[in-house]
Design an enzyme around this catalytic site. Sequence first.
Site, PDB file in Angstrom:
ATOM      1  CG  ASN A   1      -4.369  -4.231   3.392  1.00  0.00           C
ATOM      2  OD1 ASN A   1      -3.767  -4.185   2.337  1.00  0.00           O
ATOM      3  ND2 ASN A   1      -3.746  -4.202   4.556  1.00  0.00           N
TER       4      ASN A   1
ATOM      5  NE  ARG B   1      -2.266  -1.234   3.455  1.00  0.00           N
ATOM      6  CZ  ARG B   1      -2.598  -0.801   4.662  1.00  0.00           C
ATOM      7  NH1 ARG B   1      -3.676  -0.063   4.836  1.00  0.00           N
ATOM      8  NH2 ARG B   1      -1.869  -1.113   5.705  1.00  0.00           N
TER       9      ARG B   1
END
Length: 88
Positions: A36, A18
């Site tokens: 996520n 990320r």
Amino acid sequence: MKRVKIIVGGRVQGVGFRYFVANSARAHSIKGYVQNLSDGRVEIDAEGECENIHHFSNQCKSGSAMAQVDVFLESDIPYYGFNSFRIK
């Protein structure tokens, strides 16, 4: 301007993916978010200039050094108008 929804699967959680996506987004002037998903995949909602989206998408597909991208699904969605890029 173009907006895409990207779903990435593989080893993409717990490996800094990320943060890699967020850094790439900022480098390409992309707005939106990355988060996520509960099933182990990562969702990216990104918008920007078409060429920037193209380069950003290719970087996400390649993944970070620790990640392994096995699944990469990208679809065009209607433009929204995000102000920044953030990690959820």
